[in-house]
Motif scaffolding. Structure first.
Motif, mmCIF file in Angstrom:
data_model
loop_
_atom_site.group_PDB
_atom_site.id
_atom_site.type_symbol
_atom_site.label_atom_id
_atom_site.label_comp_id
_atom_site.label_asym_id
_atom_site.label_seq_id
_atom_site.Cartn_x
_atom_site.Cartn_y
_atom_site.Cartn_z
ATOM 1 N N ASP A 118 0.860 -1.179 0.000
ATOM 2 C CA ASP A 118 0.000 0.000 0.000
ATOM 3 C C ASP A 118 0.899 1.233 0.000
ATOM 4 O O ASP A 118 1.640 1.467 0.968
ATOM 5 N N PRO A 119 0.890 2.033 -1.067
ATOM 6 C CA PRO A 119 1.809 3.174 -1.112
ATOM 7 C C PRO A 119 1.595 4.176 0.014
ATOM 8 O O PRO A 119 2.523 4.916 0.374
ATOM 9 N N ALA A 120 0.398 4.195 0.588
ATOM 10 C CA ALA A 120 0.145 5.123 1.695
ATOM 11 C C ALA A 120 1.034 4.833 2.891
ATOM 12 O O ALA A 120 1.271 5.731 3.728
ATOM 13 N N ALA A 121 1.551 3.612 2.994
ATOM 14 C CA ALA A 121 2.438 3.267 4.113
ATOM 15 C C ALA A 121 3.738 4.054 4.074
ATOM 16 O O ALA A 121 4.451 4.137 5.088
ATOM 17 N N TYR A 122 4.078 4.635 2.913
ATOM 18 C CA TYR A 122 5.333 5.369 2.773
ATOM 19 C C TYR A 122 5.106 6.869 2.620
ATOM 20 O O TYR A 122 6.033 7.606 2.245
ATOM 21 N N GLN A 142 7.689 9.743 3.623
ATOM 22 C CA GLN A 142 8.952 9.127 4.050
ATOM 23 C C GLN A 142 10.055 9.315 3.011
ATOM 24 O O GLN A 142 9.811 9.480 1.815
ATOM 25 N N ARG A 143 11.283 9.259 3.521
ATOM 26 C CA ARG A 143 12.449 9.100 2.662
ATOM 27 C C ARG A 143 12.719 7.597 2.573
ATOM 28 O O ARG A 143 12.893 6.932 3.594
ATOM 29 N N VAL A 144 12.740 7.082 1.353
ATOM 30 C CA VAL A 144 12.809 5.630 1.142
ATOM 31 C C VAL A 144 14.044 5.301 0.307
ATOM 32 O O VAL A 144 14.244 5.878 -0.772
ATOM 33 N N LEU A 145 14.844 4.369 0.798
ATOM 34 C CA LEU A 145 15.964 3.834 0.027
ATOM 35 C C LEU A 145 15.573 2.449 -0.466
ATOM 36 O O LEU A 145 15.184 1.581 0.322
ATOM 37 N N LEU A 157 5.903 6.446 -5.781
ATOM 38 C CA LEU A 157 6.464 7.709 -6.246
ATOM 39 C C LEU A 157 5.620 8.916 -5.826
ATOM 40 O O LEU A 157 6.161 9.962 -5.465
ATOM 41 N N GLY A 158 4.298 8.783 -5.871
ATOM 42 C CA GLY A 158 3.430 9.899 -5.525
ATOM 43 C C GLY A 158 3.151 10.044 -4.048
ATOM 44 O O GLY A 158 2.382 10.941 -3.662
ATOM 45 N N HIS A 159 3.751 9.186 -3.227
ATOM 46 C CA HIS A 159 3.492 9.233 -1.784
ATOM 47 C C HIS A 159 4.746 9.524 -0.974
ATOM 48 O O HIS A 159 4.701 10.285 -0.001
ATOM 49 N N ALA A 160 5.851 8.921 -1.330
ATOM 50 C CA ALA A 160 7.085 9.126 -0.575
ATOM 51 C C ALA A 160 7.635 10.527 -0.831
ATOM 52 O O ALA A 160 7.474 11.092 -1.925
ATOM 53 N N ALA A 161 8.279 11.089 0.174
ATOM 54 C CA ALA A 161 8.904 12.402 0.015
ATOM 55 C C ALA A 161 10.150 12.324 -0.855
ATOM 56 O O ALA A 161 10.473 13.260 -1.585
ATOM 57 N N MET A 162 10.834 11.189 -0.775
ATOM 58 C CA MET A 162 12.068 11.022 -1.530
ATOM 59 C C MET A 162 12.298 9.529 -1.733
ATOM 60 O O MET A 162 12.175 8.738 -0.802
ATOM 61 N N ALA A 202 29.146 9.320 1.784
ATOM 62 C CA ALA A 202 28.042 10.117 2.320
ATOM 63 C C ALA A 202 27.306 9.296 3.360
ATOM 64 O O ALA A 202 27.397 8.060 3.386
ATOM 65 N N VAL A 203 26.600 9.990 4.234
ATOM 66 C CA VAL A 203 25.689 9.354 5.179
ATOM 67 C C VAL A 203 24.312 9.951 4.934
ATOM 68 O O VAL A 203 24.108 11.159 5.072
ATOM 69 N N MET A 204 23.384 9.103 4.530
ATOM 70 C CA MET A 204 22.029 9.541 4.198
ATOM 71 C C MET A 204 21.052 8.976 5.223
ATOM 72 O O MET A 204 21.285 7.909 5.808
ATOM 73 N N GLU A 205 19.950 9.691 5.436
ATOM 74 C CA GLU A 205 18.942 9.244 6.390
ATOM 75 C C GLU A 205 17.641 8.897 5.670
ATOM 76 O O GLU A 205 17.211 9.612 4.752
ATOM 77 N N TYR A 206 17.051 7.780 6.103
ATOM 78 C CA TYR A 206 15.802 7.302 5.508
ATOM 79 C C TYR A 206 14.898 6.759 6.610
ATOM 80 O O TYR A 206 15.379 6.235 7.623
ATOM 81 N N GLU A 207 13.593 6.842 6.355
ATOM 82 C CA GLU A 207 12.628 6.210 7.263
ATOM 83 C C GLU A 207 12.402 4.740 6.906
ATOM 84 O O GLU A 207 12.036 3.940 7.780
#
Length: 530
Positions: free
Chosen positions: A191-195, A198-201, A217-222, A291-296
């Motif tokens: 379910d895309p709403a779960a993201y 969020q920032r997703v890797l 794509l239309g739900h996650a922030a990144m 680099a150090v990146m942050e994701y939910e």
């Protein structure tokens, strides 16, 4: 062809051996490959049984792809009424005669739903009354002197030949520190709403990764997709397993500065920190930049591998260097275990990332050929072949008829081929749909034979949509689109080859471009000793 090494054998369960149920062939797995091979063995009157641990066919497609949309084309509307030619654009039907159960009866969508594949495969098994035993888990395969013991949950079977058609059996998990914190493709929320927000890797840049990215794509922030190597686009590689054009929205988002990105990098570590993840990475093409990146959320979409736990030490197959697939020889047999064969997506190592042996539209033809090779070995049935006069006109007609009609040569380009074998006296022997490496091994001591296949131009084109063409017969070797290639061999040595000019509609019958050049070439080659 060098036979695989038999390997060690063991007889520590003599009671099971004495009371085993006997068959010549045992197929393991009732997905599309197991069903297709079952069909061919049954049509030939062979003694076989197929074992499937699930209660119904198509277990893989009941769960995957996770977002339920297949990437296999289903082009129902074509200009041809010939069933053979229509198979060129029907990537989902299993082969059967008469072709009265095509996949097109189950869906008319260009990219069909996975549930339609489940219905189709279930009906195919019932319609042909294939000898499949469901709810039968194979626990161990053991090598004997003259075959195998197959240990299942409720009985033991003995056979001369085992064909493993189980498909992918486990996730392919990369060696990354902290990878256990990533959610696997097999377990993630769909379910895309779960993201939302969020920032997703996403680890991986194959079709499962892009399938996942497109869904959120239309739900996650990144959304970032990451792997060490650049992505492979199918329109460049011609391979249907590489990233397909219908995922273009993800690439558009990258170019349009939405902060969705495709990263070439090594992920060094995934570290949980509070309610997010710190991901340490090293860029591949940036002078060692880190680099150090942050994701939910971190999602693992790195594909699958074969499950090898069912193989006893007496018959553990050699694997390709990645450890994901078995290594096979020219007849799809294990390179180190005699009598152990592989079918379907597991038998793609010899044309990996080139033709379509990983997919239904490719391996359905491989399995037709495998059936003939198994019957030749285990039943003494000669490999089918026809004859054609040793004459330039007749050879030209045969070759052009085949390349203009065969769906096997079309789909399994650069892998399956026809062979024309020149004997000292008499007509040419004509074999169809054999792997080219098998042909070269089979006739390695023969002084004069030909292969006929379809091939792409493999030059490094800067822009595949702006290729400058040279439509002259003497420059046919520069063709970029799929086109016929005829090769002459002396043993394993390539003596000469002829390319026939590409054609937009894949119709190679023009007198000036195709017929005359091929006839002239055969007139010269057929009666030349070397």
């Amino acid at each position: 062809m060098t036979a695989p090494t038999p390997g060690p054998t063991r007889h520590d369960d003599t009671t099971a051996d004495q009371h085993a149920e006997n068959h010549r062939y045992v197929i393991i797995g009732a997905g599309p490959a197991g069903l297709q091979l079952s069909y061919y063995l049954q049509q030939a009157g062979c003694d076989y049984v197929t074992l499937e641990r699930a209660p119904e066919p198509a277990a893989f497609f009941r769960r995957f792809p996770r977002h339920r949309r297949l990437i296999s084309l289903n082009k129902v509307h074509t200009t041809s009424t010939d069933p053979e030619i229509r198979l060129r654009w029907d990537w989902n039907s299993l082969l059967h005669e008469p072709a009265d159960l095509p996949f097109g009866k189950y869906s008319t969508e260009y990219f069909p739903h996975a549930d339609d594949m489940v219905r189709y495969l279930t009906d195919f098994q019932h319609y042909h009354q294939l000898a499949v035993r469901f709810d039968t888990t194979v626990e161990r395969i053991e090598r004997l002197d003259d075959g195998f013991l197959i240990h299942t949950t409720d009985r033991t079977l003995r056979c001369r030949c085992v064909i493993v058609a189980t498909g992918w059996g486990r996730p392919n998990i990369p060696d990354i520190a902290g990878i256990e914190h990533a959610t696997g493709y097999e377990d993630m929320h769909t379910d895309p709403a779960a993201y939302a927000g969020q920032r997703v890797l996403i680890l991986g840049k194959g079709n499962s990764a892009f399938e996942t990215a497109a869904a959120i794509l239309g739900h996650a922030a990144m959304v970032h997709l990451a792997s060490p190597r650049p992505l492979r686009l199918a329109w460049n590689t011609k391979h249907p397993g590489d990233v397909r054009g219908h995922h273009g929205a993800v690439l558009d988002s990258y170019q349009f500065k939405t902060l969705h990105s495709v990263l070439d990098c090594v992920v060094d570590e995934i570290r949980p920190v509070d309610n997010r993840y710190q991901v340490h990475l090293t860029y591949t093409h940036a002078d060692g930049e880190t680099a150090v990146m942050e994701y939910e959320s971190v999602l693992r979409c790195t594909g699958f591998a074969m499950d090898t736990t069912l193989f006893d030490p007496t018959c553990r197959p050699d694997m390709v260097p990645s450890g994901r697939l078995p290594a096979t020889s020219g007849d799809w047999q294990s390179t180190n275990v005699d009598g152990l064969y592989f079918a379907g997506t597991l038998a793609q190592d010899r044309d990996f990332k080139r033709a379509s042996s990983a997919f239904i539209d490719g391996f359905r033809y491989n399995l037709r050929t495998l059936t003939a090779l198994l019957r030749e070995r285990y039943e003494g049935t000669p490999l089918p072949h026809g004859h054609v006069n040793r004459d330039a006109d007749d050879a030209t007609t045969l070759v052009l008829d085949r390349v203009n009609w065969s769906s096997a040569l079309w789909t399994q380009f650069e892998f399956l081929c026809d062979a024309l074998v020149v004997d000292p006296d008499g007509p040419l022997r004509h074999y169809t749909d054999l792997p080219e490496d098998h042909v070269r091994a089979r006739f390695r001591n023969h002084p004069h034979y030909y292969t006929v296949s379809l091939r792409w131009g493999r030059d490094d084109y800067g822009d595949v949509f702006a290729i400058h063409r040279h439509p002259q017969p003497d420059r046919a070797a520069e063709s970029a689109f799929i086109h016929p290639v005829i090769r002459r061999y002396h043993g394993d040595t390539l003596v000469d080859e002829l390319h026939l000019l590409e054609d937009l509609l894949a119709e190679w019958r023009r007198p000036d471009r195709h017929v005359a050049p091929l006839r002239a070439w055969f007139a010269r080659e057929l009666h030349r000793e070397r």
